[in-house]
Design a protein around this motif. Sequence first.
Motif, mmCIF file in Angstrom:
data_model
loop_
_atom_site.group_PDB
_atom_site.id
_atom_site.type_symbol
_atom_site.label_atom_id
_atom_site.label_comp_id
_atom_site.label_asym_id
_atom_site.label_seq_id
_atom_site.Cartn_x
_atom_site.Cartn_y
_atom_site.Cartn_z
ATOM 1 N N TRP A 1 7.932 -14.226 -10.156
ATOM 2 C CA TRP A 1 6.733 -14.605 -10.896
ATOM 3 C C TRP A 1 6.153 -13.453 -11.706
ATOM 4 C CZ3 TRP A 1 6.130 -19.432 -11.779
ATOM 5 C CH2 TRP A 1 6.553 -20.384 -10.852
ATOM 6 N N SER A 2 6.369 -12.215 -11.247
ATOM 7 C CA SER A 2 5.811 -11.059 -11.973
ATOM 8 C C SER A 2 6.812 -10.426 -12.924
ATOM 9 C CB SER A 2 5.334 -10.001 -10.972
ATOM 10 O OG SER A 2 6.434 -9.382 -10.328
ATOM 11 N N ASN A 3 7.997 -11.026 -13.034
ATOM 12 C CA ASN A 3 9.061 -10.437 -13.861
ATOM 13 C C ASN A 3 9.370 -9.001 -13.444
ATOM 14 O OD1 ASN A 3 9.506 -12.722 -15.549
ATOM 15 N ND2 ASN A 3 7.649 -12.207 -16.699
ATOM 16 N N GLY A 4 9.294 -8.745 -12.143
ATOM 17 C CA GLY A 4 9.622 -7.430 -11.611
ATOM 18 C C GLY A 4 8.536 -6.393 -11.753
ATOM 19 N N GLU A 5 7.347 -6.774 -12.223
ATOM 20 C CA GLU A 5 6.270 -5.801 -12.449
ATOM 21 C C GLU A 5 5.506 -5.486 -11.164
ATOM 22 O OE1 GLU A 5 3.787 -7.152 -15.569
ATOM 23 O OE2 GLU A 5 5.346 -7.058 -17.119
ATOM 24 N N LYS A 6 5.547 -6.374 -10.189
ATOM 25 C CA LYS A 6 4.835 -6.161 -8.921
ATOM 26 C C LYS A 6 5.849 -6.122 -7.795
ATOM 27 C CE LYS A 6 0.909 -8.688 -10.817
ATOM 28 N NZ LYS A 6 0.248 -7.483 -11.314
ATOM 29 N N LYS A 7 5.458 -5.473 -6.697
ATOM 30 C CA LYS A 7 6.418 -5.260 -5.628
ATOM 31 C C LYS A 7 5.820 -5.628 -4.278
ATOM 32 C CE LYS A 7 10.150 -2.036 -4.624
ATOM 33 N NZ LYS A 7 10.737 -0.719 -4.968
ATOM 34 N N ALA A 8 6.657 -6.260 -3.466
ATOM 35 C CA ALA A 8 6.245 -6.634 -2.117
ATOM 36 C C ALA A 8 6.719 -5.580 -1.127
ATOM 37 C CB ALA A 8 6.843 -7.995 -1.752
ATOM 38 N N TYR A 9 5.835 -5.235 -0.178
ATOM 39 C CA TYR A 9 6.173 -4.279 0.865
ATOM 40 C C TYR A 9 5.950 -4.908 2.233
ATOM 41 C CZ TYR A 9 6.166 -0.792 -2.841
ATOM 42 O OH TYR A 9 6.442 -0.093 -3.990
ATOM 43 N N PHE A 10 6.783 -4.482 3.187
ATOM 44 C CA PHE A 10 6.717 -4.998 4.549
ATOM 45 C C PHE A 10 6.610 -3.835 5.528
ATOM 46 C CE2 PHE A 10 9.087 -7.837 1.819
ATOM 47 C CZ PHE A 10 8.472 -9.058 2.038
ATOM 48 N N LEU A 11 6.320 -4.157 6.792
ATOM 49 C CA LEU A 11 6.158 -3.117 7.810
ATOM 50 C C LEU A 11 6.964 -3.476 9.046
ATOM 51 C CD1 LEU A 11 3.017 -3.731 6.509
ATOM 52 C CD2 LEU A 11 2.731 -1.504 7.583
ATOM 53 N N ARG A 12 7.420 -2.460 9.744
ATOM 54 C CA ARG A 12 8.184 -2.702 10.962
ATOM 55 C C ARG A 12 7.282 -3.149 12.103
ATOM 56 N NH1 ARG A 12 12.140 2.353 11.667
ATOM 57 N NH2 ARG A 12 13.126 0.960 13.208
ATOM 58 N N HIS A 13 5.992 -2.844 12.026
ATOM 59 C CA HIS A 13 5.025 -3.309 13.020
ATOM 60 C C HIS A 13 3.997 -4.229 12.356
ATOM 61 C CE1 HIS A 13 6.625 0.393 14.951
ATOM 62 N NE2 HIS A 13 6.484 -0.309 16.049
ATOM 63 N N GLU A 14 4.519 -5.159 11.547
ATOM 64 C CA GLU A 14 3.636 -5.973 10.708
ATOM 65 C C GLU A 14 2.643 -6.815 11.492
ATOM 66 O OE1 GLU A 14 6.432 -7.547 12.387
ATOM 67 O OE2 GLU A 14 7.490 -7.559 10.479
ATOM 68 N N GLY A 15 2.958 -7.151 12.738
ATOM 69 C CA GLY A 15 2.074 -8.009 13.513
ATOM 70 C C GLY A 15 0.955 -7.272 14.221
ATOM 71 N N TYR A 16 0.929 -5.941 14.119
ATOM 72 C CA TYR A 16 -0.005 -5.154 14.920
ATOM 73 C C TYR A 16 -1.036 -4.386 14.089
ATOM 74 C CZ TYR A 16 3.271 -6.170 18.681
ATOM 75 O OH TYR A 16 4.063 -6.813 19.604
ATOM 76 N N LEU A 17 -1.258 -4.813 12.864
ATOM 77 C CA LEU A 17 -2.226 -4.097 12.019
ATOM 78 C C LEU A 17 -3.611 -4.110 12.658
ATOM 79 C CD1 LEU A 17 -1.247 -5.380 8.445
ATOM 80 C CD2 LEU A 17 -0.236 -3.521 9.793
ATOM 81 N N GLY A 18 -4.063 -5.280 13.085
ATOM 82 C CA GLY A 18 -5.401 -5.405 13.655
ATOM 83 C C GLY A 18 -5.557 -4.649 14.952
ATOM 84 N N SER A 19 -4.572 -4.734 15.838
ATOM 85 C CA SER A 19 -4.694 -4.069 17.135
ATOM 86 C C SER A 19 -4.601 -2.550 16.986
ATOM 87 C CB SER A 19 -3.633 -4.593 18.111
ATOM 88 O OG SER A 19 -2.360 -4.627 17.526
#
Length: 429
Positions: A387-405
């Motif tokens: 959708w962004s024609n490559g202008e925006k980028k998605a990032y992920f985390l190895r502990h993605e479920g624990y941001l709040g804790s």
Amino acid sequence: MESAASVPKPPRPERRLSLLDETILAPGAVKINVQGAFIVDELESQGKNSSEDGAQHDTRGIRLPHHTDVVSHVALDIGGSLAKLVYFSREPNSKELGGRLNFLNFETDRIDQCFEFVQQLKTTQQALSGSLPGELCVMATGGGAYKYYNDMKKLLGVEVLREDEMECLIMGLDFFITEIPREVFAYSDTDPMQFEEPRADIYPYLLVNIGSGVSMIKVSGSRQYERIGGTSLGGGTLWGLLSLLTGARTFDQMLAMADRGDNTTVDMLVGDIYGTDYGKIGLKTTTIASSFGKVFKMKRQGESEAEDGSGLSNGDPQRADGSRAPERAFAPEDISRSLLYAISNNIGQIAYLQCEKHNLERIYFGGSFIRGHRQTMGTLAYAIKFWSNGEKKAYFLRHEGYLGSVGAFLKRQPRNWGRRNSFEESSQA
């Protein structure tokens, strides 16, 4: 700007003081020494996750080799589907200094098992952590911090401090982005984990937190954030619908079925409509035109066959004409993959639209919905790129479920300290 003559060498870029910095560095606060921090190698831990007594143990703990201060608290982020626990422990039977952050999650429907585990920590971890029996404190965030507040205080017999969910999410994410090597990564099918180096200049960004539902938070600074949107179609939707449509009983079983499935038996593709691609507008033959779009047509065809006398007789596995009935038209695995794609594509497109509206380029996807699942990450990353024609980028985390804790863990400050960032204080102001 100073001239080159006025300074002997170029100054180091100034690091903006964030909420995370102030909490870690403030006098009296828990000072987490992240020097030399690293994620424990999965091979060392013999596997990614292990299940025991209703808990999912994420073996990718974070080793803090230089942290020597006493830690006398644990952190809980209790959502609608999962309760995520973070605690610090010394290495048992080790002469090395430091310790590690440990990560566990429990189904919220089994919250009593989570509380029982925390109760065990009061005795089993005190010797390793160096805390005294009366010092244990629970830092709680998420909706369950309020729903189960009285139960926690009664069952655990410890101090329970509730912290604002959004603040904790942002603090946890900032910690991972700025401090932990090999935590944040970009994903593609050809190069699954393209790790980002820890960086200080992180704002602005969009946090897409995918739990039971989805929240999208624009973060402009440590205390500058706004929930700008979201959707009710999240992990709880996938979990709920697949529990109705398949025999899977856990979220991990559903993801495993999606791995084995073929969504093209369920979804209507561009190629099904055009017989080829639609290159003029950038649509491949394999692009999903309609999620579950083949179901009605195939179901109607089956009903017509039954009306013509070729249907099943008295529920037997044979047709009325004596021939053997075919296998089920829609396999649970195919349904699982189709629904996973539908929900992930929807989230990805909404996230892109929010970035366009608010002029953001970096998107971090967090929440227990992702679980490091390659199809989920691939779908979200592709949606942003497409959708962004490559202008925006998605990032992920190895502990993605624990941001709040993790954020709640970092917000702990000792008794009688001026808790400037406490939700309970700010709500009374």
